[in-house]
Design a protein around this motif. Sequence first.
Motif, mmCIF file in Angstrom:
data_model
loop_
_atom_site.group_PDB
_atom_site.id
_atom_site.type_symbol
_atom_site.label_atom_id
_atom_site.label_comp_id
_atom_site.label_asym_id
_atom_site.label_seq_id
_atom_site.Cartn_x
_atom_site.Cartn_y
_atom_site.Cartn_z
ATOM 1 N N SER A 90 0.814 -1.225 0.000
ATOM 2 C CA SER A 90 0.000 0.000 0.000
ATOM 3 C C SER A 90 0.845 1.272 0.000
ATOM 4 N N THR A 91 2.105 1.180 0.400
ATOM 5 C CA THR A 91 2.945 2.376 0.508
ATOM 6 C C THR A 91 4.016 2.469 -0.579
ATOM 7 N N GLY A 92 4.038 1.521 -1.501
ATOM 8 C CA GLY A 92 5.076 1.534 -2.532
ATOM 9 C C GLY A 92 5.102 2.818 -3.335
ATOM 10 N N GLY A 93 3.917 3.279 -3.751
ATOM 11 C CA GLY A 93 3.853 4.511 -4.537
ATOM 12 C C GLY A 93 4.266 5.732 -3.736
ATOM 13 N N VAL A 94 3.866 5.783 -2.470
ATOM 14 C CA VAL A 94 4.228 6.918 -1.615
ATOM 15 C C VAL A 94 5.735 6.983 -1.424
ATOM 16 N N LEU A 95 6.349 5.839 -1.177
ATOM 17 C CA LEU A 95 7.801 5.808 -0.967
ATOM 18 C C LEU A 95 8.555 6.168 -2.245
ATOM 19 N N ALA A 96 8.038 5.709 -3.379
ATOM 20 C CA ALA A 96 8.683 6.070 -4.644
ATOM 21 C C ALA A 96 8.612 7.578 -4.861
ATOM 22 N N GLY A 97 7.446 8.174 -4.574
ATOM 23 C CA GLY A 97 7.304 9.618 -4.714
ATOM 24 C C GLY A 97 8.202 10.374 -3.747
ATOM 25 N N ALA A 98 8.296 9.885 -2.505
ATOM 26 C CA ALA A 98 9.178 10.530 -1.524
ATOM 27 C C ALA A 98 10.638 10.430 -1.960
ATOM 28 N N SER A 99 11.003 9.308 -2.573
ATOM 29 C CA SER A 99 12.380 9.147 -3.044
ATOM 30 C C SER A 99 12.702 10.137 -4.154
ATOM 31 N N VAL A 100 11.754 10.311 -5.067
ATOM 32 C CA VAL A 100 11.958 11.268 -6.164
ATOM 33 C C VAL A 100 12.069 12.685 -5.603
ATOM 34 N N LEU A 101 11.195 13.043 -4.659
ATOM 35 C CA LEU A 101 11.249 14.376 -4.059
ATOM 36 C C LEU A 101 12.560 14.594 -3.304
ATOM 37 N N PHE A 102 13.023 13.559 -2.619
ATOM 38 C CA PHE A 102 14.279 13.669 -1.883
ATOM 39 C C PHE A 102 15.435 13.975 -2.828
ATOM 40 N N LEU A 103 15.532 13.190 -3.906
ATOM 41 C CA LEU A 103 16.626 13.393 -4.848
ATOM 42 C C LEU A 103 16.509 14.732 -5.563
ATOM 43 N N ALA A 104 15.280 15.106 -5.949
ATOM 44 C CA ALA A 104 15.085 16.358 -6.678
ATOM 45 C C ALA A 104 15.419 17.564 -5.797
ATOM 46 N N SER A 105 14.934 17.569 -4.562
ATOM 47 C CA SER A 105 15.193 18.706 -3.683
ATOM 48 C C SER A 105 16.676 18.794 -3.322
ATOM 49 N N TYR A 106 17.307 17.647 -3.141
ATOM 50 C CA TYR A 106 18.740 17.656 -2.845
ATOM 51 C C TYR A 106 19.536 18.171 -4.034
ATOM 52 N N ASP A 108 15.684 27.072 1.407
ATOM 53 C CA ASP A 108 15.118 26.581 2.663
ATOM 54 C C ASP A 108 13.941 25.644 2.400
ATOM 55 N N LEU A 109 13.132 25.973 1.381
ATOM 56 C CA LEU A 109 12.009 25.113 1.034
ATOM 57 C C LEU A 109 12.502 23.740 0.563
ATOM 58 N N CYS A 110 13.548 23.740 -0.241
ATOM 59 C CA CYS A 110 14.118 22.469 -0.700
ATOM 60 C C CYS A 110 14.637 21.651 0.480
ATOM 61 N N LEU A 111 15.237 22.341 1.458
ATOM 62 C CA LEU A 111 15.714 21.641 2.647
ATOM 63 C C LEU A 111 14.558 21.023 3.420
ATOM 64 N N VAL A 112 13.448 21.748 3.524
ATOM 65 C CA VAL A 112 12.268 21.220 4.210
ATOM 66 C C VAL A 112 11.735 19.988 3.485
ATOM 67 N N VAL A 113 11.671 20.043 2.150
ATOM 68 C CA VAL A 113 11.198 18.898 1.366
ATOM 69 C C VAL A 113 12.120 17.699 1.575
ATOM 70 N N THR A 114 13.426 17.948 1.598
ATOM 71 C CA THR A 114 14.390 16.867 1.817
ATOM 72 C C THR A 114 14.167 16.208 3.177
ATOM 73 N N LEU A 115 14.002 17.031 4.215
ATOM 74 C CA LEU A 115 13.820 16.499 5.563
ATOM 75 C C LEU A 115 12.478 15.771 5.707
ATOM 76 N N LEU A 116 11.422 16.311 5.101
ATOM 77 C CA LEU A 116 10.120 15.649 5.164
ATOM 78 C C LEU A 116 10.157 14.306 4.441
ATOM 79 N N SER A 117 10.852 14.264 3.312
ATOM 80 C CA SER A 117 10.976 13.002 2.587
ATOM 81 C C SER A 117 11.707 11.973 3.440
ATOM 82 N N TRP A 118 12.770 12.408 4.100
ATOM 83 C CA TRP A 118 13.506 11.498 4.965
ATOM 84 C C TRP A 118 12.637 11.052 6.143
#
Length: 219
Positions: free
Chosen positions: A13-29, A44-54
């Motif tokens: 049930s969480t595969g898609g969410v984790l894939a999206g979080a992974s993409v956001l993590f890499l993109a924001s970083y 700062d917004l990119c840093l927040v996205v990175t931390l939320l993804s983690w």
Amino acid sequence: MDHDSRAHDWERSTGGVLAGASVLFLASYAVRVLAHGLPRSWRDLCLVVTLLSWAVFVLDYAVRWRLSGLGRGFARAHRLDTLVLLLPLLRPLRIVQIHDAVQRRRHDRPRLALHARVAVYAGLSAALLGFTGALAVYQQEHAAPEATIRSFGDAVWWTCATLATVGYGDVTPVTPLGRLIAVGLMACGIALLGAVTGSFSSWLLQVFAREDERRPPGN
């Protein structure tokens, strides 16, 4: 419902969410590392996205730990997940794992042969690890004194040579953290090369075995 069933349902049930979080993590970083002229508010917004993804990765790990019923044994049984949680830049390895799980659920389409899957997943891992490795090395090296990796292009070239275990030596990391990243990429490059080479050798042996079986007796 047993522990394995609950853990399987959670992962499905969480595969898609984790894939999206992974993409956001890499993109924001990537944006934080490469966009030097970006306004402070956007960085700062990119840093927040990175931390939320983690944080999503941490939540997923904690839930799967709880559902597994293994206690402290979960970390030993899921070493890759534990390593990725501690070193989020290795998240590409988990993306490939998620891709494999999605493919297993798509029963309407035939899966690739084992040898083809090894080649595809090794290629995906190499590309994603190469990208994140280049970002990490560039972030550490480009402003260091006496650095030879001054541009992201230099970092990509160095990463390709390192993953391929070639090591031309024209550009090299000079910072302690940059060299630590280099050691990790070398290990990943050797592992990926070994997986592809082993799979190719196994495929050749199967091809030759089938040819021998089809050959008429006495030939």
